[in-house]
Design an enzyme around this catalytic site. Structure first.
Site, PDB file in Angstrom:
ATOM      1  N   ARG A  14       0.814  -1.226   0.000  1.00  0.00           N
ATOM      2  CA  ARG A  14       0.000   0.000   0.000  1.00  0.00           C
ATOM      3  C   ARG A  14       0.842   1.268   0.000  1.00  0.00           C
ATOM      4  O   ARG A  14       0.490   2.277   0.617  1.00  0.00           O
ATOM      5  CB  ARG A  14      -0.961   0.057   1.193  1.00  0.00           C
ATOM      6  CG  ARG A  14      -2.140  -0.810   1.199  1.00  0.00           C
ATOM      7  CD  ARG A  14      -2.955  -0.894  -0.086  1.00  0.00           C
ATOM      8  NE  ARG A  14      -3.575  -2.188  -0.091  1.00  0.00           N
ATOM      9  CZ  ARG A  14      -3.014  -3.262  -0.649  1.00  0.00           C
ATOM     10  NH1 ARG A  14      -1.894  -3.161  -1.339  1.00  0.00           N
ATOM     11  NH2 ARG A  14      -3.595  -4.419  -0.579  1.00  0.00           N
TER      12      ARG A  14
ATOM     13  N   GLU B  54      -4.563   4.361   6.130  1.00  0.00           N
ATOM     14  CA  GLU B  54      -4.301   4.051   4.713  1.00  0.00           C
ATOM     15  C   GLU B  54      -4.613   5.241   3.796  1.00  0.00           C
ATOM     16  O   GLU B  54      -3.842   5.530   2.887  1.00  0.00           O
ATOM     17  CB  GLU B  54      -5.112   2.823   4.285  1.00  0.00           C
ATOM     18  CG  GLU B  54      -4.818   2.443   2.850  1.00  0.00           C
ATOM     19  CD  GLU B  54      -5.556   1.199   2.378  1.00  0.00           C
ATOM     20  OE1 GLU B  54      -5.421   0.149   3.010  1.00  0.00           O
ATOM     21  OE2 GLU B  54      -6.272   1.309   1.371  1.00  0.00           O
TER      22      GLU B  54
ATOM     23  N   SER C 272     -10.523   0.509   3.379  1.00  0.00           N
ATOM     24  CA  SER C 272      -9.855   0.215   4.659  1.00  0.00           C
ATOM     25  C   SER C 272      -9.281   1.503   5.215  1.00  0.00           C
ATOM     26  O   SER C 272      -8.586   2.226   4.497  1.00  0.00           O
ATOM     27  CB  SER C 272      -8.705  -0.768   4.452  1.00  0.00           C
ATOM     28  OG  SER C 272      -9.199  -1.934   3.854  1.00  0.00           O
TER      29      SER C 272
HETATM   30  C1  LIG Z   1     -15.311   1.198  -0.926  1.00  0.00           C
HETATM   31  C2  LIG Z   1     -13.820   1.310  -1.154  1.00  0.00           C
HETATM   32  C3  LIG Z   1     -13.053   0.160  -1.312  1.00  0.00           C
HETATM   33  C4  LIG Z   1     -11.664   0.246  -1.536  1.00  0.00           C
HETATM   34  N1  LIG Z   1     -10.938  -0.894  -1.684  1.00  0.00           N
HETATM   35  C5  LIG Z   1      -9.606  -0.835  -1.912  1.00  0.00           C
HETATM   36  C6  LIG Z   1      -8.846  -2.029  -2.088  1.00  0.00           C
HETATM   37  O1  LIG Z   1      -9.368  -3.130  -2.065  1.00  0.00           O
HETATM   38  N2  LIG Z   1      -7.514  -1.916  -2.301  1.00  0.00           N
HETATM   39  C7  LIG Z   1      -6.893  -0.700  -2.362  1.00  0.00           C
HETATM   40  O2  LIG Z   1      -5.684  -0.676  -2.561  1.00  0.00           O
HETATM   41  N3  LIG Z   1      -7.598   0.455  -2.201  1.00  0.00           N
HETATM   42  C8  LIG Z   1      -8.920   0.411  -1.982  1.00  0.00           C
HETATM   43  N4  LIG Z   1      -9.641   1.571  -1.802  1.00  0.00           N
HETATM   44  C9  LIG Z   1      -8.947   2.867  -1.813  1.00  0.00           C
HETATM   45  C10 LIG Z   1      -9.001   3.602  -3.169  1.00  0.00           C
HETATM   46  O3  LIG Z   1     -10.061   3.156  -3.953  1.00  0.00           O
HETATM   47  C11 LIG Z   1      -7.714   3.440  -3.976  1.00  0.00           C
HETATM   48  O4  LIG Z   1      -6.620   3.881  -3.218  1.00  0.00           O
HETATM   49  C12 LIG Z   1      -7.760   4.237  -5.283  1.00  0.00           C
HETATM   50  O5  LIG Z   1      -6.623   3.932  -6.058  1.00  0.00           O
HETATM   51  C13 LIG Z   1      -7.833   5.737  -5.084  1.00  0.00           C
HETATM   52  O6  LIG Z   1      -8.090   6.316  -6.358  1.00  0.00           O
HETATM   53  P1  LIG Z   1      -8.724   7.760  -6.493  1.00  0.00           P
HETATM   54  O7  LIG Z   1      -8.659   8.147  -7.917  1.00  0.00           O
HETATM   55  O8  LIG Z   1     -10.047   7.804  -5.856  1.00  0.00           O
HETATM   56  O9  LIG Z   1      -7.652   8.631  -5.665  1.00  0.00           O
HETATM   57  P2  LIG Z   1      -7.933   9.930  -4.811  1.00  0.00           P
HETATM   58  O10 LIG Z   1      -8.633   9.566  -3.558  1.00  0.00           O
HETATM   59  O11 LIG Z   1      -8.523  10.997  -5.641  1.00  0.00           O
HETATM   60  O12 LIG Z   1      -6.420  10.317  -4.436  1.00  0.00           O
HETATM   61  C14 LIG Z   1      -5.639   9.473  -3.609  1.00  0.00           C
HETATM   62  C15 LIG Z   1      -4.184   9.977  -3.638  1.00  0.00           C
HETATM   63  O13 LIG Z   1      -3.673   9.826  -4.954  1.00  0.00           O
HETATM   64  C16 LIG Z   1      -3.259  11.102  -5.468  1.00  0.00           C
HETATM   65  N5  LIG Z   1      -3.599  11.116  -6.901  1.00  0.00           N
HETATM   66  C17 LIG Z   1      -4.812  10.898  -7.467  1.00  0.00           C
HETATM   67  N6  LIG Z   1      -4.707  10.947  -8.802  1.00  0.00           N
HETATM   68  C18 LIG Z   1      -3.404  11.196  -9.087  1.00  0.00           C
HETATM   69  C19 LIG Z   1      -2.667  11.391 -10.281  1.00  0.00           C
HETATM   70  N7  LIG Z   1      -3.220  11.332 -11.487  1.00  0.00           N
HETATM   71  N8  LIG Z   1      -1.331  11.678 -10.173  1.00  0.00           N
HETATM   72  C20 LIG Z   1      -0.719  11.744  -8.969  1.00  0.00           C
HETATM   73  N9  LIG Z   1      -1.371  11.559  -7.805  1.00  0.00           N
HETATM   74  C21 LIG Z   1      -2.692  11.299  -7.864  1.00  0.00           C
HETATM   75  C22 LIG Z   1      -4.055  12.126  -4.672  1.00  0.00           C
HETATM   76  O14 LIG Z   1      -3.406  13.389  -4.666  1.00  0.00           O
HETATM   77  C23 LIG Z   1      -4.068  11.460  -3.301  1.00  0.00           C
HETATM   78  O15 LIG Z   1      -2.829  11.671  -2.671  1.00  0.00           O
HETATM   79  C24 LIG Z   1     -11.027   1.518  -1.573  1.00  0.00           C
HETATM   80  C25 LIG Z   1     -11.822   2.669  -1.416  1.00  0.00           C
HETATM   81  C26 LIG Z   1     -13.195   2.563  -1.209  1.00  0.00           C
HETATM   82  C27 LIG Z   1     -14.017   3.813  -1.047  1.00  0.00           C
END
Ligand SMILES: Cc1cc2nc3c(=O)[nH]c(=O)nc-3n(C[C@H](O)[C@H](O)[C@H](O)COP(=O)(O)OP(=O)(O)OC[C@H]3O[C@@H](n4cnc5c(N)ncnc54)[C@H](O)[C@@H]3O)c2cc1C
Length: 366
Positions: free
Chosen positions: A162, A358, A241
């Site tokens: 992670r 996380e 998580s």
């Molecule tokens: C219901 C649920 C279940 C989930 N299950 C999992 C799981 O099983 N496994 C897991 O690993 N995660 C899980 N997650 C967490 C999440 O979905 C992941 O971490 C996902 O990759 C985040 O993507 P996002 O676009 O929403 O990022 P955001 O929340 O928008 O951003 C997260 C971070 O990434 C940075 N970021 C976003 N886009 C970029 C970019 N283009 N360039 C540089 N930095 C960037 C942001 O600045 C921030 O620091 C879960 C979340 C939820 C709500």
């Protein structure tokens, strides 16, 4: 003028307004608008799907760069390997669906994870025995320090559980990524590497199963835990998580109750840069192997059960498992953080283990 709050753009539904926001829809706009934001000297925050962010109630005193680029392109094939180029704003779920529809194996167990492809390498998303690290080839990255567009290989990203160099602090924006998957002419996915998934599929660990069956089973398992975004499921109003599984030394792990679940976590020591002209040193001898613990077990055994909340708070532990903090409606970031701190304190006083959040916390601390 309507002010967009981060609560409207994050799955935890907390966070005040951003001072400004840009929402580029093409890779060219993403580069151009990001460079303009950086030139302004304002604080900035990259936003994908907002599914791994907890933003303060005061909001963000700077510019949010909301990445809305889209596109999946097949760029190369060699042997049974197929390389895809994916724009950062493409939803991760649509990439997984594309690969399964097109008979490509490697990320099928990552079905149902919300968010964007650009954020996927940030915390090396993982679930049910797969991580993006094993399929990612490179990212196109706009580097904050130089303002240059660079290609960073998977090795440059120094992936861990992670985490990655991006999460640890390498600043910039992922513009696009290239992933390489196995063309599955027999329609089967990668060997199943997670016990619960194997048991739900009725197979043994290491067996290979039809891609679609893996995807459907993972989504069903995730849905039963509130881990798929679903407007009808209040337990999915979360950022997944809230805590990572703690990694501790083997010696410390021996002090924990025998029943505490644990898994070996002893990756190769990270390579160390050697100054020119010097011989590389022998790798250090590992005397204290690392052990991964179950955050959910620690939380439960510290007396915090499913559905738990602090008096008067609208933030709660999910009613389906103890690893997610959910917004039961109208919770503030302060309430979420208060519950997070409570969990940390209880687990620490019971077991001496410090739980690490996380999600990325913006203006919020535990
Ligand atoms: C219901 C649920 C279940 C989930 N299950 C999992 C799981 O099983 N496994 C897991 O690993 N995660 C899980 N997650 C967490 C999440 O979905 C992941 O971490 C996902 O990759 C985040 O993507 P996002 O676009 O929403 O990022 P955001 O929340 O928008 O951003 C997260 C971070 O990434 C940075 N970021 C976003 N886009 C970029 C970019 N283009 N360039 C540089 N930095 C960037 C942001 O600045 C921030 O620091 C879960 C979340 C939820 C709500």
């Amino acid at each position: 003028m309507t002010v967009t709050t981060l609560a409207e753009l994050t799955t935890m539904r907390v966070g005040g307004p951003a001072r400004a926001m840009v929402a580029p829809e093409t890779p060219e706009q993403l580069v151009e608008e990001t460079l303009a934001v950086w030139a302004s000297g304002e604080p900035w925050l990259v936003l994908g799907g907002g599914s791994n962010l907890v933003v303060a109630d005061d909001g963000f005193e700077g510019t949010v760069i909301r990445v809305l680029t889209r596109g999946i392109e097949r760029v190369a094939e060699h042997g049974d390997r197929v390389r895809l180029r994916v724009q950062a704003g493409e939803p991760w779920e649509s990439l997984v669906a594309y690969t399964v529809d097109n008979g490509l194996a490697g990320i099928e167990a990552l079905s149902g994870i919300p968010g964007s492809c650009g954020a996927a390498p940030v915390q090396n998303i993982g679930a049910y025995g797969q991580e993006i690290a094993s399929s990612l080839v490179s990212i196109d990255f706009l580097d904050y320090l130089s303002g240059d567009k660079q290609t960073l290989s998977a090795a440059d990203l120094d992936f861990g559980y992670r985490t990655s160099a991006l999460k640890r602090g390498t600043q910039g924006v992922v513009i696009a990524l290239e992933v390489e998957l196995r063309r599955s002419d027999d329609g089967l996915g990668d060997p199943v590497a997670y016990a619960q998934l194997a048991s739900s599929l009725g197979v043994s660990l290491g067996d290979r199963v039809e891609l679609r069956a893996v995807r459907d089973t993972v989504i069903a398992l995730r849905t039963s835990k509130g881990m798929v975004l679903d407007p009808a499921d209040p337990d999915s109003v979360s950022c997944g998580s809230f805590f990572t599984n703690p990694i501790v030394g083997e010696n410390f792990a021996r002090t924990l109750p025998e029943q505490a679940p644990r898994w070996a976590n002893s990756p190769e020591p990270a390579p160390v840069a050697v100054p020119l002209g010097e011989e590389p040193a022998a790798p250090p001898v590992q005397t204290d192997f690392r052990v991964k613990l179950s955050a959910a077990w620690l939380i439960e055994k510290a007396g915090i059960g499913r559905g738990f909340s602090l008096p008067g708070s609208r933030a709660a532990i999910s009613s389906k498992h103890t690893l997610a903090i959910v917004n039961r409606g109208g919770a503030t970031a302060a309430e979420v953080a208060e519950l997070g701190r409570f969990v940390q304190t209880r687990v620490f006083s019971e077991f001496g283990v410090r739980m690490m959040a996380e999600p990325v916390l913006v203006g919020v601390s535990l």
